[in-house]
Design an enzyme around this catalytic site. Structure first.
Site, PDB file in Angstrom:
ATOM      1  N   GLU A 163      43.455  72.275  85.913  1.00 24.52           N
ATOM      2  CA  GLU A 163      44.565  71.765  85.106  1.00 24.52           C
ATOM      3  C   GLU A 163      44.012  70.950  83.956  1.00 24.52           C
ATOM      4  O   GLU A 163      43.135  70.119  84.172  1.00 24.52           O
ATOM      5  CB  GLU A 163      45.490  70.876  85.960  1.00 24.52           C
ATOM      6  CG  GLU A 163      46.185  71.633  87.072  1.00 24.52           C
ATOM      7  CD  GLU A 163      47.075  70.737  87.950  1.00 24.52           C
ATOM      8  OE1 GLU A 163      47.285  69.574  87.604  1.00 24.52           O
ATOM      9  OE2 GLU A 163      47.540  71.226  88.978  1.00 24.52           O
ATOM     10  N   ARG A 219      49.072  71.048  95.866  1.00 25.87           N
ATOM     11  CA  ARG A 219      47.898  70.859  95.024  1.00 25.87           C
ATOM     12  C   ARG A 219      47.295  72.223  94.761  1.00 25.87           C
ATOM     13  O   ARG A 219      47.294  73.098  95.638  1.00 25.87           O
ATOM     14  CB  ARG A 219      46.860  69.981  95.734  1.00 25.87           C
ATOM     15  CG  ARG A 219      47.113  68.486  95.660  1.00 25.87           C
ATOM     16  CD  ARG A 219      46.820  67.940  94.254  1.00 25.87           C
ATOM     17  NE  ARG A 219      46.851  66.481  94.214  1.00 25.87           N
ATOM     18  CZ  ARG A 219      47.854  65.765  93.683  1.00 25.87           C
ATOM     19  NH1 ARG A 219      48.899  66.376  93.156  1.00 25.87           N
ATOM     20  NH2 ARG A 219      47.782  64.453  93.668  1.00 25.87           N
ATOM     21  N   HIS A 246      52.453  71.054  86.095  1.00 21.76           N
ATOM     22  CA  HIS A 246      52.353  69.929  87.050  1.00 21.76           C
ATOM     23  C   HIS A 246      53.410  68.873  86.725  1.00 21.76           C
ATOM     24  O   HIS A 246      53.094  67.721  86.378  1.00 21.76           O
ATOM     25  CB  HIS A 246      50.952  69.314  87.041  1.00 21.76           C
ATOM     26  CG  HIS A 246      50.653  68.557  88.314  1.00 21.76           C
ATOM     27  ND1 HIS A 246      49.443  68.593  88.957  1.00 21.76           N
ATOM     28  CD2 HIS A 246      51.445  67.750  89.077  1.00 21.76           C
ATOM     29  CE1 HIS A 246      49.485  67.831  90.060  1.00 21.76           C
ATOM     30  NE2 HIS A 246      50.693  67.307  90.149  1.00 21.76           N
TER      31      HIS A 246
END
Lengths: 327, 327
Positions: free
Chosen positions: B265, B236, B284
């Site tokens: 993000e 993360r 991601h």
């Protein structure tokens, strides 16, 4: 006791190339001469017993060949010996050895990396990064994909081992088919090439350049491949017909190529390959790990041990085949 | 026989996200509702038995939580459940499950690819290709390099397995040290992190985001790493302090980073990370193989089988830890 006469070893490098690291260790055991082209070779060949050839593209030896008067052994510090396979040398009694083994592991790492880069579209991610663009994509699972390794020599076998170790399916193409093999799910004979091309997700060229492999990957071969397949060439450039490759990519007959070797090296700066987003290019360096030149000299010295001890040499090239063969 | 009452399942997606593939298969067994933000969630939560949360960044559930009146189970279609670890849910009897297992293999393939790309300098080769420049370099042998995987959950273990399968040395960091382990040369306790950082060539963050891991990779951690080391973050974003990472790269404290997750993000287009040649960035997506969304629904359906049969659920998150724990 008289000390036995020291052998004369001529090292043939590319023009302007420095002497290989570790040459002093050779010098301690031999008279060392250096050559870099046809003229310097004509000077050094008379009286030379052994040659160490570091320039895998050399045409000088074929040209200066008549000057060799006592040459018995040529060691190439490369896996491919195609530049040495000229008729006068093939027909002679001079033994040729090569650098079999040195590059296996690092070339296999390179191949595994390009397979994963294609699966994960890392070239696309790097371009998006340069454009400052966040763009999620779904990408491929590499596990279970089928890899066809054309050429099951020591490099090809290491490629088979590595990709199988992480769950891809590796098949080989070799002179002789083998239903069971330690490094491949199966090794198929040359006559099965086109059938195998039709079902492979990745095709890896790990073959030597010989009259049989020159231009082997042409329009017909690409037409036989799966539309989504990717080609990886770490063998020799002329095994692939570059113009046919470009046409096959344009036509969608195959989906991409990773090329470390080319028909013309260095690749000219105006070559159409450079700008292709479906092609990954590197400068004939797949196997060249940090310290490779010293490792090559050490391998030559080890072979020199046997030669000086009882005349035995390892990594002997089968001059009829043009490569080291299986042993 | 009366048919038992169908459960009510609310699917919480990101705003504008389509319903997950396979939702019809859920609809065949339950009343399905959809929500995408706090307001729609306040409408759908009353009467909801089960939630399937596809938005791993959601803050809507915490906000709408008081509207949950019969909720018993929340399934997150992600490995990380950090967005669900708010006090009211932690303190409740609601069971949380996650997508443990689905992304393991593809994330491990991604990590292996970035390790090999760093070793072979493929980012450099792709830039040289764009510049039409033929430039040979010697690159690293990956074999034998030391990989430290921070977080030895199911993803971390698969990373350990893959890198070991091709001859790298994998060490893990976990709550509990283990001298012998099937997937790592050794698993070291959290208290050994800095000692292990000092000797790793590649450091892979495969940990969940918890109060303990938030900002764990800061100035101090980077100062503890080997100067030539590379960081890979597939866990993360907030586990890494981005500003400290940039300073560590600038200062040469570490040599590079491959990042699939970020503090913010999508990464803003003017972020300084994008232009760094020592950073590989992806959006991601490391685990998101073609078909992943359907695979997530299938995993939920499998869990629903057990829930409807006898109330058992797999992949239960330990809410005190904030992740699925070892089992």
């Amino acid at each position: 006791m008289t000390k036995p006469r020291q052998p004369v070893i001529t090292i043939l490098t590319a023009p302007g190339e420095a002497e290989p690291p570790g040459t002093d260790a050779i010098r301690a055991r031999a008279e060392v001469r250096q050559a870099w082209d046809e003229d310097s070779l004509r000077q050094t060949l008379p009286g030379t017993d052994i040659m160490m050839v570091t320039d895998f593209r050399t045409e000088a030896l074929a040209a200066a060949w008549p000057a060799a008067d006592r040459l018995r052994w040529i060691h190439a510090t490369s896996a491919g010996v195609d530049a040495l396979m000229f008729p006068a040398l093939i027909d002679s009694d001079v033994v040729v050895t090569n650098a079999r083994g040195i590059f296996d592991r690092t070339i296999a790492e390179y191949v595994l990396c390009t397979i994963l880069m294609f699966a994960k579209d890392f070239p696309g991610s790097l371009r998006l990064q340069q454009a400052h663009r966040w763009q999620h994509r779904d990408t491929e699972r590499a596990e279970g994909q089928r890899v066809l390794v054309v050429g099951a020599g020591s490099i090809g076998r290491q490629i088979g081992r590595l990709v199988r170790a992480i769950g891809l399916e590796a098949h080989g193409i070799a002179r002789n088919a083998r239903a069971t093999d330690p490094d491949f799910a199966a090794v198929h004979g040359n006559d099965q090439l086109f059938d195998q091309l039709a079902i492979a997700d990745f095709v890896v060229i790990a073959a030597p350049l010989t009259p049989q492999t020159q231009g082997l990957f042409d329009q017909k071969a690409f037409a036989a491949m799966k539309p989504g397949a990717r080609l990886i060439n770490i063998g020799r450039g002329p095994i692939v017909n570059t113009q046919d490759l470009i046409k096959a990519l344009d036509a969608g007959q195959i989906a991409g190529a990773a090329l470390d070797v080319f028909e013309e090296e260095p690749v000219p700066s105006d070559h159409p390959l450079w700008d292709r987003e479906d092609v990954i290019m590197t400068a004939h360096m797949a196997g060249d790990f940090i310290g490779w030149k010293r490792a090559l000299t050490d391998q030559f010295l080890k072979n020199l041990d046997g030669w000086q001890h009882d005349g035995t040499l390892f990594n002997r090239v089968d001059k009829a085949l043009g490569y080291a063969g299986s042993h």
